[in-house]
Design a protein around this motif. Sequence first.
Motif, PDB file in Angstrom:
ATOM      1  N   ILE A   1     -55.470 -32.261   3.962  1.00  0.00           N
ATOM      2  CA  ILE A   1     -55.213 -33.375   4.885  1.00  0.00           C
ATOM      3  C   ILE A   1     -54.744 -32.778   6.203  1.00  0.00           C
ATOM      4  O   ILE A   1     -53.752 -32.053   6.243  1.00  0.00           O
ATOM      5  N   ASN A   2     -55.466 -33.095   7.267  1.00  0.00           N
ATOM      6  CA  ASN A   2     -55.193 -32.460   8.555  1.00  0.00           C
ATOM      7  C   ASN A   2     -54.929 -33.508   9.627  1.00  0.00           C
ATOM      8  O   ASN A   2     -55.817 -34.290   9.988  1.00  0.00           O
TER       9      ASN A   2
ATOM     10  N   VAL B   1     -50.021 -36.679   9.445  1.00  0.00           N
ATOM     11  CA  VAL B   1     -49.720 -36.108   8.127  1.00  0.00           C
ATOM     12  C   VAL B   1     -50.534 -34.837   7.908  1.00  0.00           C
ATOM     13  O   VAL B   1     -51.758 -34.818   8.096  1.00  0.00           O
ATOM     14  N   GLN B   2     -49.858 -33.788   7.508  1.00  0.00           N
ATOM     15  CA  GLN B   2     -50.472 -32.487   7.246  1.00  0.00           C
ATOM     16  C   GLN B   2     -50.081 -32.077   5.831  1.00  0.00           C
ATOM     17  O   GLN B   2     -48.900 -31.938   5.518  1.00  0.00           O
ATOM     18  N   LEU B   3     -51.081 -31.863   4.952  1.00  0.00           N
ATOM     19  CA  LEU B   3     -50.740 -31.577   3.559  1.00  0.00           C
ATOM     20  C   LEU B   3     -51.913 -30.909   2.846  1.00  0.00           C
ATOM     21  O   LEU B   3     -53.059 -31.339   2.988  1.00  0.00           O
TER      22      LEU B   3
ATOM     23  N   THR C   1     -51.177 -46.293   1.779  1.00  0.00           N
ATOM     24  CA  THR C   1     -52.159 -46.080   2.845  1.00  0.00           C
ATOM     25  C   THR C   1     -52.743 -44.680   2.763  1.00  0.00           C
ATOM     26  O   THR C   1     -53.962 -44.487   2.907  1.00  0.00           O
ATOM     27  N   LEU C   2     -51.909 -43.691   2.519  1.00  0.00           N
ATOM     28  CA  LEU C   2     -52.386 -42.311   2.404  1.00  0.00           C
ATOM     29  C   LEU C   2     -53.373 -42.180   1.249  1.00  0.00           C
ATOM     30  O   LEU C   2     -54.457 -41.596   1.409  1.00  0.00           O
ATOM     31  N   ILE C   3     -53.023 -42.722   0.097  1.00  0.00           N
ATOM     32  CA  ILE C   3     -53.917 -42.665  -1.055  1.00  0.00           C
ATOM     33  C   ILE C   3     -55.224 -43.402  -0.750  1.00  0.00           C
ATOM     34  O   ILE C   3     -56.320 -42.919  -1.081  1.00  0.00           O
TER      35      ILE C   3
ATOM     36  N   GLY D   1     -57.613 -37.676  12.528  1.00  0.00           N
ATOM     37  CA  GLY D   1     -57.425 -36.640  11.520  1.00  0.00           C
ATOM     38  C   GLY D   1     -58.562 -36.597  10.511  1.00  0.00           C
ATOM     39  O   GLY D   1     -59.556 -37.327  10.633  1.00  0.00           O
ATOM     40  N   SER D   2     -58.426 -35.721   9.518  1.00  0.00           N
ATOM     41  CA  SER D   2     -59.499 -35.540   8.546  1.00  0.00           C
ATOM     42  C   SER D   2     -58.922 -35.271   7.163  1.00  0.00           C
ATOM     43  O   SER D   2     -57.781 -34.843   7.013  1.00  0.00           O
TER      44      SER D   2
END
Length: 308
Positions: free
Chosen positions: A7-8, A24-26, A46-48, A60-61
């Motif tokens: 996650i970038n 978010v960076q993960l 939302t992230l999921i 982001g991507s």
Amino acid sequence: MAPIITINNLSKTYASGFTALRHVQLDIEPGEILALLGPNGAGKTTLISIICGIVNASAGSVKVAGHDIRDDYRDARSLIGLVPQELATDSFESVWATVNFSRGLFGKAPNPAYLEKLLHQLSLWDKRDSRIMALSGGMKRRVMIAKALSHEPRILFLDEPTAGVDVELRRDMWDMVRDLRQDGVTIILTTHYIEEAEEMADRIGVINRGELVLVDDKVSLMQKLGTKELRLQLQAPLQHLPQALEPYRLELSDDGLELTYRFDAQHENTGIADLLRSLSQQGVDFKDLHSKQSSLEEIFVDLVRRKA
């Protein structure tokens, strides 16, 4: 080994102007269990939803095993199983038909033996011919899990999977999570039951107001951010603390019979040893002691409060 999910700089702002995620960076490693903790509305769902292709990111991507979730959606999504918070099934279909259909949606060849094993694991085999509308809430939750696993995904998302379910299902689910991890499945879960994250997760991520506040190995997190507390029951009451003990910032109980010492878990050995030597030198005798380490829940609450 390359991350299975990358996650970038991911952000999401809705048309209303509400920003649900901020930069978010993960990286998520293959075969790990990652627990995402955060208050309601923090951005976990939302992230999921973005990773699973249900919601589009604003910026982001996200890549799943090297597949971009927008440019290569079909291949990315085929690797993912999702158990959402809300129950969403065809009420008039049977359990078997629903799970079998879900497998077919991902282009998987029929595999009755695998589905039978799955339904046995979830205590659904005896209900395989029952219509979903006739099942209890707990059984419907089991069907959602079976649907998510029907196509043998490499990644499983569990969004508040044990909220409102019975103790038996919770126990069965965590047994299955352990089995899946042994088979190499990567598991990302959100939960309000922090004790479950403390028991099950390899890493902990904390989201608050759309920001990923922290991601760390669970043990390392508790060592770095946790504190320990040592309580000493004294042989005789103290009227006041000797001046030589002031550097330890001890708390003396009102009756003078208990001392409390709080310290960083990383300095446990030197801190306690120095304190006990100092007590002996000052003629302070104790008859009992016990220690307590801060829980993951206490660390989580403190982190969220600091970022509020």
